[in-house]
Design an enzyme around this catalytic site. Structure first.
Site, PDB file in Angstrom:
ATOM      1  N   LYS A  84       0.799  -1.168   0.119  1.00  0.00           N
ATOM      2  CA  LYS A  84      -0.185   0.026  -0.158  1.00  0.00           C
ATOM      3  C   LYS A  84       0.803   1.337   0.043  1.00  0.00           C
ATOM      4  CE  LYS A  84      -4.098  -1.529   2.140  1.00  0.00           C
ATOM      5  NZ  LYS A  84      -5.083  -1.159   3.465  1.00  0.00           N
ATOM      6  N   ASP A 120     -10.134   3.272   2.320  1.00  0.00           N
ATOM      7  CA  ASP A 120     -10.218   2.848   3.579  1.00  0.00           C
ATOM      8  C   ASP A 120     -11.099   3.765   4.520  1.00  0.00           C
ATOM      9  OD1 ASP A 120      -9.375   0.158   3.280  1.00  0.00           O
ATOM     10  OD2 ASP A 120      -7.244   0.795   3.856  1.00  0.00           O
TER      11      ASP A 120
HETATM   12  P1  NAP Z   1       0.214  -2.177  11.447  1.00  0.00           P
HETATM   13  O1  NAP Z   1       0.647  -1.214  10.557  1.00  0.00           O
HETATM   14  O2  NAP Z   1       1.068  -3.123  11.478  1.00  0.00           O
HETATM   15  O3  NAP Z   1      -0.075  -1.530  12.683  1.00  0.00           O
HETATM   16  C1  NAP Z   1      -0.298  -2.283  14.114  1.00  0.00           C
HETATM   17  C2  NAP Z   1      -0.663  -1.468  15.207  1.00  0.00           C
HETATM   18  O4  NAP Z   1      -1.168  -2.103  16.173  1.00  0.00           O
HETATM   19  C3  NAP Z   1       0.755  -0.645  15.685  1.00  0.00           C
HETATM   20  O5  NAP Z   1      -0.048   0.729  16.069  1.00  0.00           O
HETATM   21  C4  NAP Z   1       1.118  -1.400  17.018  1.00  0.00           C
HETATM   22  O6  NAP Z   1       1.918  -0.774  17.873  1.00  0.00           O
HETATM   23  C5  NAP Z   1      -0.086  -1.980  17.417  1.00  0.00           C
HETATM   24  N1  NAP Z   1       0.227  -3.143  17.975  1.00  0.00           N
HETATM   25  C6  NAP Z   1       0.662  -4.369  17.257  1.00  0.00           C
HETATM   26  N2  NAP Z   1       0.768  -5.561  18.040  1.00  0.00           N
HETATM   27  C7  NAP Z   1       0.482  -5.090  19.228  1.00  0.00           C
HETATM   28  C8  NAP Z   1       0.520  -5.411  20.654  1.00  0.00           C
HETATM   29  N3  NAP Z   1       1.019  -6.770  20.954  1.00  0.00           N
HETATM   30  N4  NAP Z   1       0.143  -4.688  21.799  1.00  0.00           N
HETATM   31  C9  NAP Z   1      -0.057  -3.599  21.449  1.00  0.00           C
HETATM   32  N5  NAP Z   1      -0.320  -2.733  20.335  1.00  0.00           N
HETATM   33  C10 NAP Z   1       0.027  -3.619  19.356  1.00  0.00           C
HETATM   34  O7  NAP Z   1      -1.062  -2.927  10.897  1.00  0.00           O
HETATM   35  P2  NAP Z   1      -2.387  -2.220  10.303  1.00  0.00           P
HETATM   36  O8  NAP Z   1      -2.146  -2.571   8.787  1.00  0.00           O
HETATM   37  O9  NAP Z   1      -2.714  -0.984  10.800  1.00  0.00           O
HETATM   38  O10 NAP Z   1      -3.655  -3.448  10.555  1.00  0.00           O
HETATM   39  C11 NAP Z   1      -4.017  -3.662  11.998  1.00  0.00           C
HETATM   40  C12 NAP Z   1      -5.331  -4.368  11.970  1.00  0.00           C
HETATM   41  O11 NAP Z   1      -6.382  -3.824  11.128  1.00  0.00           O
HETATM   42  C13 NAP Z   1      -5.317  -5.674  11.525  1.00  0.00           C
HETATM   43  O12 NAP Z   1      -6.255  -6.646  12.210  1.00  0.00           O
HETATM   44  C14 NAP Z   1      -5.772  -5.781   9.989  1.00  0.00           C
HETATM   45  O13 NAP Z   1      -6.459  -6.830   9.742  1.00  0.00           O
HETATM   46  C15 NAP Z   1      -7.221  -4.510  10.462  1.00  0.00           C
HETATM   47  N6  NAP Z   1      -7.527  -3.754   9.020  1.00  0.00           N
HETATM   48  C16 NAP Z   1      -8.848  -4.290   8.961  1.00  0.00           C
HETATM   49  C17 NAP Z   1      -9.369  -3.330   7.624  1.00  0.00           C
HETATM   50  C18 NAP Z   1     -10.915  -3.210   7.413  1.00  0.00           C
HETATM   51  O14 NAP Z   1     -11.248  -2.928   6.571  1.00  0.00           O
HETATM   52  N7  NAP Z   1     -11.656  -3.753   8.476  1.00  0.00           N
HETATM   53  C19 NAP Z   1      -8.488  -2.420   7.109  1.00  0.00           C
HETATM   54  C20 NAP Z   1      -7.266  -2.477   7.576  1.00  0.00           C
HETATM   55  C21 NAP Z   1      -6.763  -3.165   8.331  1.00  0.00           C
HETATM   56  P3  NAP Z   1       3.301  -0.170  17.621  1.00  0.00           P
HETATM   57  O15 NAP Z   1       3.414   1.055  16.808  1.00  0.00           O
HETATM   58  O16 NAP Z   1       3.720  -0.100  19.131  1.00  0.00           O
HETATM   59  O17 NAP Z   1       4.192  -1.376  17.040  1.00  0.00           O
END
Ligand code: NAP
Length: 300
Positions: A84, A120
């Site tokens: 992305k 999104d």
């Molecule tokens: P990402 O860029 O990797 O970001 C993950 C976030 O979660 C970061 O802020 C990270 O904190 C935090 N995190 C990860 N593991 C953690 C833990 N063990 N404890 C506390 N905080 C934690 O991921 P993303 O692309 O944003 O996706 C996140 C979620 O959104 C996924 O489940 C994805 O499937 C979902 N999503 C859904 C849609 C939809 O259409 N429904 C669209 C996009 C994404 P740090 O900064 O401290 O690492």
């Protein structure tokens, strides 16, 4: 049965004709994506001679794949993890949302020009409204500061919300708050660490809690960003971006406190509907798309 009702032939691809238009999803991996059945169900329902294909593309081949899709006459693409951000530098034009969020999830080919969009943010707002929550000017708590958080934080700013971002790495929350605070003059942003003390401090005043962390997602449904000992605000709406499982532990906690909840399937469907509308110029059959996803992911 009307043309828009979910069909029992949900799994069938649309008939592919000589003049069929092709779109697809580029990611690595893409085998888990529900977008192909979701969009193909929509094309079938509207009797459009279009088809949607999965495109597994290694990170080293993103530019080649994008130009290749244009050369092959694709009408558009969805872009998913991990491409992305990389796509932003490869398109001719970015929509304001894609530019601010720093990620493209939808590409439109217009002749030789490649346009990068991010659906999104609109998908998130449409999902909230669909679930009965009006986000204008609300006090929101966003958990997480990663890629998905950027889209939700952008979206909430566009409707003048007061947004508190809580993240495990507090500095990322502060940076995000600072960045988006300069974009939307009517919105207010603050950032902080994600822990029991900050949740307790902010929870009583919020109307919306959005989980953008992967905590609670399969295969770790026992995880939650919200410790059980912190009371969930009963009057708030809980939106969890996770859609596998359809009911997360956080949603269970919110529900038990009397709060309304919705999972991330609505956002997934509505970001897809926005992409569908950008490619075809036609209103997307959201109910059909929702039913196609539910057939795969299960109901609640
Ligand atoms: P990402 O860029 O990797 O970001 C993950 C976030 O979660 C970061 O802020 C990270 O904190 C935090 N995190 C990860 N593991 C953690 C833990 N063990 N404890 C506390 N905080 C934690 O991921 P993303 O692309 O944003 O996706 C996140 C979620 O959104 C996924 O489940 C994805 O499937 C979902 N999503 C859904 C849609 C939809 O259409 N429904 C669209 C996009 C994404 P740090 O900064 O401290 O690492």
């Amino acid at each position: 049965m009307s043309a828009l009702e979910p069909a029992s032939d949900m799994w069938l691809a649309p008939a592919i004709l000589g003049h069929s238009q092709v779109v697809g999803v580029m990611g690595w991996p893409v085998g888990h994506s529900v977008s192909p059945p979701m969009h193909n169900a929509a094309f079938r329902a509207l009797r459009l001679p279009w088809c949607y294909v999965p495109l597994p593309v290694r990170p080293t081949h993103v530019a080649e794949a994008l130009l290749g899709a244009r050369a092959l006459g694709f009408r558009g693409l969805n872009v998913t993890v991990p491409h992305k951000q990389a796509i932003c530098a490869l398109v001719n034009e970015l929509s304001p949302a894609a530019k601010a969020i720093g990620a493209v999830n939808t590409v439109v080919f217009e002749g030789e020009r490649i346009l990068g969009h991010n659906t999104d943010a609109q998908g998130f707002l449409r999902a909230l409204r669909d679930a009965g929550f009006e986000p204008e000017g609300c006090a929101a708590l966003v958990l997480g500061a990663g890629g998905a958080a950027r889209a939700t934080v952008y979206a909430l700013g566009s409707v003048g919300a007061q947004v508190t971002i809580l993240n495990r790495t507090a500095s990322r929350a502060h940076e995000l708050a600072c960045e988006f605070g300069q974009l939307w003059p009517t919105a207010r942003y603050t950032g902080d660490g994600l822990n029991a003390a900050t949740l307790q401090r902010h929870a009583p005043r919020v109307q919306l809690v959005v989980n953008t962390t992967p905590l609670g997602m399969w295969p770790h449904p026992e995880a939650t960003p919200w410790p059980e000992e912190i009371p969930f605000p009963a009057g708030a709406f809980c939106y969890d971006l996770i859609y596998n499982p359809r009911q997360t532990r956080l949603m269970g906690l919110a529900h038990a406190a009397g709060a309304r909840t919705a999972d991330g399937l609505g956002m997934l469907v509505h970001q897809g509907a926005e992409a569908f509308e950008l490619w075809t110029g036609q209103k997307a059959p959201v109910d059909v798309m929702y039913a196609a996803c539910t057939a795969i992911l299960g109901g609640k």
